[in-house]
Design an enzyme around this catalytic site. Structure first.
Site, mmCIF file in Angstrom:
data_model
loop_
_atom_site.group_PDB
_atom_site.id
_atom_site.type_symbol
_atom_site.label_atom_id
_atom_site.label_comp_id
_atom_site.label_asym_id
_atom_site.label_seq_id
_atom_site.Cartn_x
_atom_site.Cartn_y
_atom_site.Cartn_z
ATOM 1 N N HIS A 256 1.053 -1.077 -0.085
ATOM 2 C CA HIS A 256 0.053 0.120 -0.014
ATOM 3 C C HIS A 256 0.756 1.208 0.047
ATOM 4 C CE1 HIS A 256 -3.215 2.821 1.068
ATOM 5 N NE2 HIS A 256 -3.941 1.895 0.833
ATOM 6 N N ASP A 307 -7.976 -5.020 -0.284
ATOM 7 C CA ASP A 307 -8.577 -5.693 -1.505
ATOM 8 C C ASP A 307 -8.207 -7.417 -1.271
ATOM 9 O OD1 ASP A 307 -9.720 -3.930 -3.164
ATOM 10 O OD2 ASP A 307 -7.450 -3.174 -3.560
HETATM 11 N N1 ACO Z 1 3.792 -7.621 -4.678
HETATM 12 C C1 ACO Z 1 5.252 -7.907 -4.600
HETATM 13 N N2 ACO Z 1 5.952 -6.768 -4.388
HETATM 14 C C2 ACO Z 1 5.548 -5.304 -4.340
HETATM 15 C C3 ACO Z 1 4.028 -5.520 -4.092
HETATM 16 C C4 ACO Z 1 3.103 -6.610 -4.393
HETATM 17 N N3 ACO Z 1 2.046 -6.435 -4.059
HETATM 18 N N4 ACO Z 1 3.860 -4.229 -3.865
HETATM 19 C C5 ACO Z 1 5.101 -3.430 -3.673
HETATM 20 N N5 ACO Z 1 5.886 -4.515 -3.968
HETATM 21 C C6 ACO Z 1 7.473 -3.946 -3.952
HETATM 22 C C7 ACO Z 1 7.810 -3.265 -5.294
HETATM 23 O O1 ACO Z 1 8.208 -3.936 -6.224
HETATM 24 C C8 ACO Z 1 8.753 -2.432 -4.771
HETATM 25 O O2 ACO Z 1 9.868 -3.349 -4.729
HETATM 26 P P1 ACO Z 1 11.329 -2.537 -5.202
HETATM 27 O O3 ACO Z 1 11.554 -1.453 -4.251
HETATM 28 O O4 ACO Z 1 12.287 -3.973 -5.046
HETATM 29 O O5 ACO Z 1 11.031 -2.122 -6.590
HETATM 30 C C9 ACO Z 1 8.493 -2.100 -3.247
HETATM 31 O O6 ACO Z 1 7.538 -3.010 -3.087
HETATM 32 C C10 ACO Z 1 7.771 -0.630 -3.338
HETATM 33 O O7 ACO Z 1 6.516 -0.580 -4.086
HETATM 34 P P2 ACO Z 1 5.948 0.324 -4.742
HETATM 35 O O8 ACO Z 1 5.143 -0.330 -6.160
HETATM 36 O O9 ACO Z 1 6.961 1.403 -5.359
HETATM 37 O O10 ACO Z 1 5.018 0.992 -4.092
HETATM 38 P P3 ACO Z 1 3.812 1.936 -4.304
HETATM 39 O O11 ACO Z 1 3.478 2.730 -3.002
HETATM 40 O O12 ACO Z 1 4.129 2.856 -5.568
HETATM 41 O O13 ACO Z 1 2.581 1.201 -4.366
HETATM 42 C C11 ACO Z 1 0.828 -0.158 -4.936
HETATM 43 C C12 ACO Z 1 1.563 0.766 -3.714
HETATM 44 C C13 ACO Z 1 0.432 0.258 -5.853
HETATM 45 C C14 ACO Z 1 -0.561 -0.544 -4.007
HETATM 46 C C15 ACO Z 1 1.659 -1.672 -4.750
HETATM 47 O O14 ACO Z 1 2.036 -2.048 -3.377
HETATM 48 C C16 ACO Z 1 0.861 -2.844 -5.659
HETATM 49 O O15 ACO Z 1 1.006 -2.354 -6.638
HETATM 50 N N6 ACO Z 1 0.290 -3.647 -5.034
HETATM 51 C C17 ACO Z 1 -0.458 -4.549 -5.866
HETATM 52 C C18 ACO Z 1 -1.974 -4.025 -6.312
HETATM 53 C C19 ACO Z 1 -2.999 -3.704 -5.109
HETATM 54 O O16 ACO Z 1 -3.177 -4.581 -4.416
HETATM 55 N N7 ACO Z 1 -3.401 -2.591 -5.336
HETATM 56 C C20 ACO Z 1 -4.490 -2.236 -4.144
HETATM 57 C C21 ACO Z 1 -4.237 -1.196 -3.418
HETATM 58 S S1 ACO Z 1 -5.328 -0.798 -2.079
HETATM 59 C C22 ACO Z 1 -6.681 0.100 -2.981
HETATM 60 O O17 ACO Z 1 -6.302 0.760 -3.851
HETATM 61 C C23 ACO Z 1 -7.991 -0.034 -2.173
#
Ligand code: ACO
Length: 370
Positions: A256, A307
């Site tokens: 998140h 989610d």
């Molecule tokens: N699975 C695996 N790795 C992940 C995940 C995940 N679900 N989420 C984050 N990471 C990792 C990223 O790859 C990144 O790793 P790195 O630093 O080695 O590149 C690190 O954790 C940071 O992640 P970001 O994507 O930069 O974090 P951001 O704050 O931009 O993203 C987000 C948040 C978009 C929710 C992300 O965690 C994601 O894509 N999750 C999956 C989709 C999801 O579940 N969305 C629902 C969100 S809640 C809502 O909207 C109601």
């Protein structure tokens, strides 16, 4: 000027609707845990719009208003019947909600009173639109909303034509309470940006639905269910998740932007998923989810978001997978409209700047010389 990608950490407005402080989510200062245990979704919608919990008579009045405005114009039903058969559910919702504006005599009235009435109508009609679309695409006639029942009851009734079980109504209502608002999330921001131009409430909600549709936001709950179906059973979890993590693929329903130590809404949905699994005599979605959580949290330190367990909860309620994100919208429209009302109260056009990274000092080249 240096850009902050994704506006991460940028405080873009003030708001008194919901807060996330030290990982605790509140609506109007009330902890979400308290609301999830005690409040109905209608009470929460009132709280978001008016700023305080309703008295019994205020709640009765809101319930009457919601009930009186739940039907949708026949012209909108006829339009839905013309949508192509395989229309994406969120695309259908976006289009139908936009067209509701065409039949609302108050659509252009920008007074607070009219906007509040429109917020209530949007809240009342959104579930009717989703249920109507879900039936029409199966070649069935939509079912008219029932009077004097809750939004959760009515939605399940309009979807199936059957009186829903009390436990199903209770589970859906809790899910709606948990999804109602979430500070300046992407769809709420989209709504606020739209109405900050002094565009109307329908345009704001239509923008928000478009933003919610994406898999990084509301679309994640559907992606979680697609993953659980692909995994197929608890014994396959280990190999499936190990491969995804080794390939650096994202696991939907984890991580998140704001919560780095866990989403406070997830535990309520996990509990519900467990209870519904027991009641429906099918623990497989829950068991797979728990195993996935163990692996992803253990290996990546990432916690489930709202989610993740929504997916197994809605599946236990026999709701089709592609209605999960529309259900998110059924709840979040309360928050979107509360934020739209707040934006109008103290408006300033939202118009940030971009850090330019293109070429400089270029000259126009006549077309014959290119
Ligand atoms: N699975 C695996 N790795 C992940 C995940 C995940 N679900 N989420 C984050 N990471 C990792 C990223 O790859 C990144 O790793 P790195 O630093 O080695 O590149 C690190 O954790 C940071 O992640 P970001 O994507 O930069 O974090 P951001 O704050 O931009 O993203 C987000 C948040 C978009 C929710 C992300 O965690 C994601 O894509 N999750 C999956 C989709 C999801 O579940 N969305 C629902 C969100 S809640 C809502 O909207 C109601």
């Amino acid at each position: 000027m240096t850009a902050t990608k994704g506006l991460e950490g940028i405080v873009a407005t003030t708001s008194s609707i919901s807060s996330i402080i030290d990982g605790v989510l509140t609506y109007r200062g009330i902890d979400i845990d308290d609301l999830a245990e005690n409040a109905s979704f209608e009470e929460v919608a009132y709280l978001l719009w008016y700023g305080s919990l309703p008295t019994k008579s205020e709640l009765d009045q809101l319930r009457r208003q919601l009930s009186d405005s739940a039907a949708i114009p026949d012209s909108v039903v006829q339009q839905i019947k013309l949508y192509p058969k395989n229309t994406n559910t969120m695309a259908a919702l976006r289009t139908a909600i936009s067209s509701l504006a065409l039949y609302d005599a108050e659509a252009g009235d920008m007074s607070r009173e009219a906007n509040l009435r429109k917020a209530i109508r949007l809240q009342a009609q959104l579930p009717t639109v989703v249920a109507a679309f879900a039936r029409i695409r199966e070649g069935k006639e939509p079912i008219a909303p029932k009077a004097d029942v809750s939004i959760s009851y009515n939605f399940l009734y309009m979807l199936t034509g059957k009186e829903p079980e009390a436990i199903a109504v209770e589970a859906l209502d809790k899910a709606l309470v948990l999804h109602a608002d979430h500070e300046l999330n992407a769809s709420t921001f989209a709504a606020r940006v739209t109405v900050a131009t002094l565009s109307d409430i329908y345009s704001g909600v239509t923008s928000a639905i478009g933003a919610l549709k994406g898999p990084l936001h509301g679309g994640a709950n559907e992606a979680v269910m697609a993953m659980l179906e692909e995994v197929g059973g608890v014994n396959n979890v280990e190999a499936y998740i190990s491969e995804k993590l080794a390939n650096k693929e994202k696991i939907m329903g984890f991580g998140h932007r704001v919560y780095k130590n866990g989403d406070p809404r997830a535990k309520h949905l996990q509990k519900m998923s467990h209870e519904l699994g027991k009641i429906t005599n099918n623990m497989s979605w829950y068991d797979m989810s728990i195993k996935i959580e163990d692996m992803v949290t253990g290996q990546k330190g990432l916690k489930p978001n709202v989610d993740f367990y929504s997916a197994s909860v809605y599946t236990s309620l026999e709701i089709p997978r592609d209605l999960f994100t529309p259900i998110f919208a059924i709840s979040r429209v309360s928050g979107w409209t509360a934020h739209i009302l707040e934006q109008y109260e103290n408006n300033r056009l939202i118009r940030p700047r971009a850090e330019y990274t293109g070429p400089v000092n270029q000259k126009y080249v006549p077309i014959e010389n290119r």
